[in-house]
Design a protein around this motif. Structure first.
Motif, mmCIF file in Angstrom:
data_model
loop_
_atom_site.group_PDB
_atom_site.id
_atom_site.type_symbol
_atom_site.label_atom_id
_atom_site.label_comp_id
_atom_site.label_asym_id
_atom_site.label_seq_id
_atom_site.Cartn_x
_atom_site.Cartn_y
_atom_site.Cartn_z
ATOM 1 N N ILE A 236 0.826 -1.203 0.000
ATOM 2 C CA ILE A 236 0.000 0.000 0.000
ATOM 3 C C ILE A 236 0.862 1.256 0.000
ATOM 4 N N ALA A 237 0.218 2.367 -0.335
ATOM 5 C CA ALA A 237 0.888 3.657 -0.327
ATOM 6 C C ALA A 237 1.146 4.104 1.110
ATOM 7 N N LYS A 238 2.241 4.828 1.291
ATOM 8 C CA LYS A 238 2.622 5.329 2.607
ATOM 9 C C LYS A 238 2.992 6.806 2.512
ATOM 10 N N SER A 239 3.269 7.383 3.670
ATOM 11 C CA SER A 239 3.535 8.819 3.726
ATOM 12 C C SER A 239 4.877 9.081 4.390
ATOM 13 N N ASP A 240 5.705 9.899 3.721
ATOM 14 C CA ASP A 240 6.960 10.377 4.296
ATOM 15 C C ASP A 240 6.848 11.901 4.406
ATOM 16 N N THR A 241 6.761 12.392 5.632
ATOM 17 C CA THR A 241 6.549 13.824 5.854
ATOM 18 C C THR A 241 7.833 14.560 6.217
ATOM 19 N N ALA A 242 8.957 13.876 6.173
ATOM 20 C CA ALA A 242 10.197 14.471 6.683
ATOM 21 C C ALA A 242 11.001 15.213 5.627
ATOM 22 N N THR A 243 10.644 15.042 4.358
ATOM 23 C CA THR A 243 11.494 15.593 3.310
ATOM 24 C C THR A 243 10.672 16.071 2.117
ATOM 25 N N VAL A 244 11.260 16.983 1.353
ATOM 26 C CA VAL A 244 10.633 17.435 0.108
ATOM 27 C C VAL A 244 11.128 16.602 -1.068
ATOM 28 N N ALA A 245 11.982 15.624 -0.796
ATOM 29 C CA ALA A 245 12.521 14.794 -1.870
ATOM 30 C C ALA A 245 11.462 13.902 -2.495
ATOM 31 N N PHE A 498 18.682 23.033 -0.906
ATOM 32 C CA PHE A 498 18.838 23.165 0.539
ATOM 33 C C PHE A 498 17.775 24.095 1.129
ATOM 34 N N PHE A 499 17.538 25.238 0.470
ATOM 35 C CA PHE A 499 16.616 26.225 1.019
ATOM 36 C C PHE A 499 15.179 25.723 0.972
ATOM 37 N N GLU A 500 14.847 24.948 -0.053
ATOM 38 C CA GLU A 500 13.504 24.377 -0.128
ATOM 39 C C GLU A 500 13.265 23.431 1.039
ATOM 40 N N GLN A 501 14.249 22.583 1.354
ATOM 41 C CA GLN A 501 14.119 21.660 2.476
ATOM 42 C C GLN A 501 14.086 22.411 3.801
ATOM 43 N N ALA A 502 14.899 23.465 3.922
ATOM 44 C CA ALA A 502 14.929 24.239 5.159
ATOM 45 C C ALA A 502 13.596 24.926 5.417
ATOM 46 N N LEU A 503 12.997 25.518 4.369
ATOM 47 C CA LEU A 503 11.697 26.175 4.525
ATOM 48 C C LEU A 503 10.628 25.173 4.914
ATOM 49 N N TYR A 504 10.669 24.021 4.309
ATOM 50 C CA TYR A 504 9.684 22.969 4.626
ATOM 51 C C TYR A 504 9.823 22.528 6.082
ATOM 52 N N SER A 505 11.043 22.382 6.553
ATOM 53 C CA SER A 505 11.276 21.964 7.942
ATOM 54 C C SER A 505 10.755 23.004 8.920
ATOM 55 N N VAL A 506 10.936 24.281 8.592
ATOM 56 C CA VAL A 506 10.420 25.345 9.453
ATOM 57 C C VAL A 506 8.896 25.301 9.499
ATOM 58 N N GLN A 507 8.275 25.104 8.347
ATOM 59 C CA GLN A 507 6.812 25.006 8.305
ATOM 60 C C GLN A 507 6.319 23.836 9.151
ATOM 61 N N PHE A 509 7.770 22.564 11.685
ATOM 62 C CA PHE A 509 8.005 22.889 13.090
ATOM 63 C C PHE A 509 6.847 23.697 13.661
ATOM 64 N N PHE A 510 6.405 24.722 12.948
ATOM 65 C CA PHE A 510 5.313 25.554 13.465
ATOM 66 C C PHE A 510 3.982 24.812 13.454
ATOM 67 N N VAL A 511 3.776 23.948 12.467
ATOM 68 C CA VAL A 511 2.542 23.157 12.417
ATOM 69 C C VAL A 511 2.452 22.227 13.622
ATOM 70 N N SER A 512 3.591 21.769 14.124
ATOM 71 C CA SER A 512 3.587 20.811 15.231
ATOM 72 C C SER A 512 2.964 21.380 16.502
ATOM 73 N N PHE A 513 2.945 22.720 16.629
ATOM 74 C CA PHE A 513 2.375 23.331 17.826
ATOM 75 C C PHE A 513 0.850 23.314 17.810
#
Length: 929
Positions: A236-245, A498-507, A509-513
């Motif tokens: 089945i399909a799965k989800s990887d939320t850690a990367t923009v790759a 690099f900047f695309e991944q960094a922006l995604y990680s910041v987003q 982070f804030f969503v986690s709150f």
């Protein structure tokens, strides 16, 4: 001790003869050198069969015969005309017509007999597809599509799955007429046609010379999670939320963006449909992650429209790395291969194969089998506990021990050498484990008179090598997407920066709150609130079932919460649910005696609902005159046995405890053991599981017609003479007959030193998933029984399980009752278990309490009958106020008798009184509720 593999028995029934549909015009056979006319090959193993016809070559044609017909239980016979002699693959075009999730198994007889034993059970996978609707929870998170059977015909071939190669099985057919019988073994299916296909190897890759046909357009991207067909329902399909790759991705919710995880066993196949393609030669690239096979490769075979484009495509390697990788399918020199597509829509399929690792696995598999056989021989001489100061003269008592050790060493050395050639390094955990075993063998050969001193190291390293074998059989791979690109394209995919991944990680982070990690679905004010205490995967599956079935049919919304708080805390805070599922065995009565649960017997259709379970399954959830929960899972004990070892020692499968004791004596003389469940009640979880699931003592009471409690439940019967007699018999197994008190039954059963034992029936799944090498060598049946005065044999077993209930504080009891009825129904329980297996694999099977539901799950031939027979003899132990103290009292008595050699009667009198006092105190405390 040699393994005795059971030979499949083929049944010949009344047959119908069909006419041929068609066969290929090309009847060229390359240099056939052998004739089957004078060879008697029926019943041989497949490898021996191939050796018999080692001079024969392979057919370059395809022969299709048959007509559409449905197979259920009766076999059918076909008259087949073979135009030229040679090796042929065996396949068919078929579709499943029943509701099982098992692979379809058939026996194939040619001219009255199976050509080799494996032909008695060829496996053909059921094909699955995604249900069209994407599943999301009420918070917007996507999770795996429900898998539904593929309704169309699908063509497939019999593959070598048991040895992990995934190669096609072959049969040698002479020119002329043959009678082919198809015997259904498992599953019902409709046959479109039978096919004897080409068995030759595809040609090696040759670069195209016509540059005008090179594709030069934009890349065509196919998402991995969009696979149109799967050979297993758990792919089945799965989800990887850690990367923009991986794509697609979003910071706010989980999106399905890759497929994999459980995609690792030989023959497992995924099929994708391409969009409309232009004619031309394309490069093919993959975005993938292979972070499981450390220092080695995972392999896939590639088919385009069901055929291999060239030889190299039969073995695509995916190397190890921590994260996602992007690469073209290319040669060893780094040149990407070009694959030709005609104009139109095509299929691309990838199947798990063993590649170069197959030779390593074969060597290790042979070595592991020999290591296990030799270990049993050594154990028969030394026993489990070796006296290091004694000279056992192992090399004298086992005359061929030196030869066997050298043979094993040679195979392990060859395996290690080939593994290092594949990985390019003489390091890594697998290589080290193999060489550690070699070193132990060297020490045993060097110090023959002290070889017994190495038994413990031999065993631990043998287990480690066995684990390596399982690791090498597993070929995991995660696939994000496939790219078809132009011949000039340098990269298959655009790489994230690099900047695309960094922006995604910041987003993220804030969503986690603001993200609700406990919420799975939201209901409305007119619905019900449901609590579950499981994993998130299980809760999401349940949420999906609720939305597509319960809410859709009843219009009752459900607010599902994943919690780990106790129900008492929720009630005291005034924030409890309307109902809860999968609660421990003791929880319903503990809450009912406090007056906080709803009496389910007040519903008019309660008795009708109880008919869906085994008689008495609800007994642990009754309190006074009320019923406070329905069973949603139920487990019980069964007897597991190694058929090969018992047959070798001339031991019949025990039916009574006397026979079980006699079997143990024979095993003990050979320094083997048996196992009785002995789960020590030292933690709250074990106590809350109920006394019936802790050990075999309650089952012995039931078989003798005795009860653990008095009729009113206000004291135990531990002080009665009859119960003391049974307790003495139970402890005698350990104190006098010296049964092991603690033991890793799974590992000992797998190795063979404990070939007989009692365990919960769900051990079946563990053995099927983790010990595939034992397939056909073991079985299970009801626990041994006690002969009663009338001559009958009681094989009753106590049970365990969980229950679902409604809180008394609910404002919507009827809606909550409708939910419990839906939750415990056969369709829901079967769908839930199948969906759980599709998410976390076969090991996630649920011990459903609904009798009809368990019949729809996947079981080996004959296993379901044994399971249902044992289940029908299960008798539940009731729960009462203070029951938690009974498990403790039984074990205090047990340990004092077995370990401290105390008197049975004295111990039961002492601790039985303590249990009675606690039960009496609890009854008085809550008697007014």
């Amino acid at each position: 001790m040699k393994k005795l593999i059971a030979t499949a028995t083929a049944i010949l029934l009344t047959a119908c003869v069909s006419s041929p549909i068609c066969y290929a015009a090309d009847d060229n056979i390359r240099n056939a050198k052998a004739s089957a006319a004078s060879v008697e090959y029926a019943g041989d193993s497949y490898d021996k069969y191939l050796h018999t016809f080692s001079g024969a070559e392979y057919a370059d044609l395809e022969v299709k015969y048959g007509e559409s017909c449905v197979f259920g239980t009766e076999s059918r016979e076909f008259a087949v005309e073979i135009p030229s002699a040679g090796f042929y693959s065996v396949g068919m075009s078929y579709r499943a017509v029943d509701k099982s999730t098992d692979d379809i198994k058939i026996g194939v007889e040619i001219d009255g007999s199976c050509p080799y034993e494996q032909a008695g059970e060829f496996e053909f996978p059921r094909m699955w597809r995604n249900e069209e609707k994407v599943r999301t929870d009420s918070l917007g998170n996507e999770f795996a599509h429900r898998q539904v059977p593929y309704e169309e015909f699908y063509r497939n071939y019999a593959l070598r799955l048991s040895d992990g190669t995934g190669e096609k099985y072959l049969v040698y057919l002479t020119k002329g007429s043959h009678t082919v019988s198809i015997i259904p073994v498992k599953g019902s299916f409709e046959l479109e046609y039978l096919v004897f296909g080409s068995s030759g190897q595809p040609v090696e890759y040759s670069a195209p010379t016509d540059n005008e046909k090179l594709y030069d357009g934009e890349p065509v991207i196919i998402e991995g999670e969009s696979a149109a067909l799967k050979s297993k329902h758990y792919l089945i399909a799965k989800s990887d939320t850690a990367t923009v790759a991986v794509t697609p991705h979003t910071a706010k919710v989980n999106s399905l963006n890759y497929i994999g995880g459980n995609w690792k066993n030989a023959g497992e196949t995924l099929v994708w449909n391409t969009p409309e393609l232009e004619e031309g030669y394309y490069r093919i690239g993959f975005s993938f992650k292979q972070n499981a096979v450390i220092g080695s490769m995972s392999y896939r075979s590639l088919l385009i429209d069901g055929a291999s484009p060239f030889k190299e495509a039969e073995q695509i390697s995916f190397g190890y790395a921590d994260g996602w990788q992007q690469s073209f399918f290319k040669s060893a020199s780094g040149t990407p291969y070009l694959i030709y597509f005609t104009k139109g829509v095509h299929t691309i399929s990838l199947s798990v194969t063993s590649g170069d690792i197959s030779k390593v696995r074969t060597l290790i598999s042979d070595a592991v089998a020999q290591l296990g056989e030799l270990y049993i021989d050594i154990n028969m001489i030394t026993g489990e506990n070796v006296d290091v100061y004694r000279d056992y003269e192992l090399f004298s008592q086992i005359p061929d021990m030196e030869t066997r050790l050298k043979d094993i060493r040679d195979k392990l050395n060859s395996a290690a050498e080939r593994l290092s050639e594949i990985t390019g390094q003489k390091s890594g955990s697998n290589y080290s484990v193999i060489m550690n075993m070699v070193e132990i063998i060297n020490q045993m050969l060097k110090n023959k008179f002290e070889a017994h001193r190495y038994k413990s190291s031999y065993y631990s390293n043998y287990c480690s090598v066995s684990s390596v074998l399982q690791d090498l059989k597993s070929m995991p791979l995660d696939l994000d997407k496939i790219a078809l690109t132009s011949a000039s394209c340098s990269e298959p995919f655009e790489r994230s920066g690099f900047f695309e991944q960094a922006l995604y990680s910041v987003q993220r982070f804030f969503v986690s709150f603001s993200k609700d990690y406990n919420g799975i679905s939201d209901g409305d004010s007119d619905g019900i609130k449901l609590w579950v205490n499981t994993g998130r995967d299980q809760a999401q599956v349940m949420s999906s079932l609720i939305e597509r079935s319960f809410t859709a049919d009843t219009k009752i919304s459900v607010d599902l919460k994943l919690v780990n708080a106790t129900m008492i805390q929720a009630i005291l805070s005034g924030n409890g649910p309307d109902c809860a599922v999968m609660n421990s065995r003791s929880e319903p009565v503990n809450l009912a005696m406090r007056g906080v649960l709803y009496d389910l017997s007040q519903f008019s259709d309660c008795e009708e609902v109880l008919k869906r379970f085994q008689a008495g399954a609800e007994l642990p959830y009754r309190y006074k005159d009320g019923l406070y929960a329905l069973p949603d899972t139920q487990s019980y004990f069964m007897m597991f046995y190694r058929r090969d070892i018992l047959e070798q020692l001339g031991i019949d499968i025990p039916v009574t405890w006397d026979q079980f004791g006699e079997a143990y004596k024979i095993l003990a003389r050979n320094n083997m053991s048996v196992w009785l469940p002995n789960n020590v009640a030292t933690d709250t979880a074990q106590v809350n599981a109920g006394v019936g699931s802790v050990n075999i003592f309650p089952s012995l009471l039931l078989q003798n017609g005795l009860s653990l409690y008095t009729e009113d439940g206000k004291s135990t019967n531990l002080l009665s003479a009859d119960v003391m007699t049974v307790f003495g018999k139970w402890t005698d197994y350990y104190s006098k007959m010296k049964f092991p008190v603690t033991l890793d039954f799974y590992n000992r059963f797998r190795v063979g030193t404990t070939p007989l034992g009692i365990a919960v029936y769900t051990t079946y799944t563990t053995l099927k998933v983790a010990a595939p090498e034992l397939d056909g060598l073991w079985g299970f049946t009801a626990v041994p029984g006690t002969v009663r005065q009338d001559g009958s044999i009681s094989r009753a077993s106590s049970g365990g399980g969980t229950g679902c209930f409604i809180l008394k504080s609910t404002k919507a009891p009827q809606k909550a009752w409708e939910f419990l009825k839906w939750w415990t129904s056969a369709d829901t329980q079967l769908s839930y278990s199948n969906d759980i297996e599709s998410v976390i694999g076969p090991a996630g099977r649920v011990a459903v309490a609904n009798v009809e539901a368990i019949k729809g799950l996947s079981w080996d031939t004959g296993m379901l009958d044994e399971l249902l027979s044992a289940w029908s003899q299960v008798e539940e132990i009731p729960e009462y106020p203070g029951s938690y103290y009974v498990s403790r009292s039984i074990y205090q008595s047990f340990w004092n008798v077995v370990n401290a050699n105390k008197n049975t009667k004295d111990m039961l009198m002492k601790y039985g009184r303590e249990a009675n006092e606690e039960i009496s105190r609890k009854w008085k405390q809550y008697q007014s509720r």
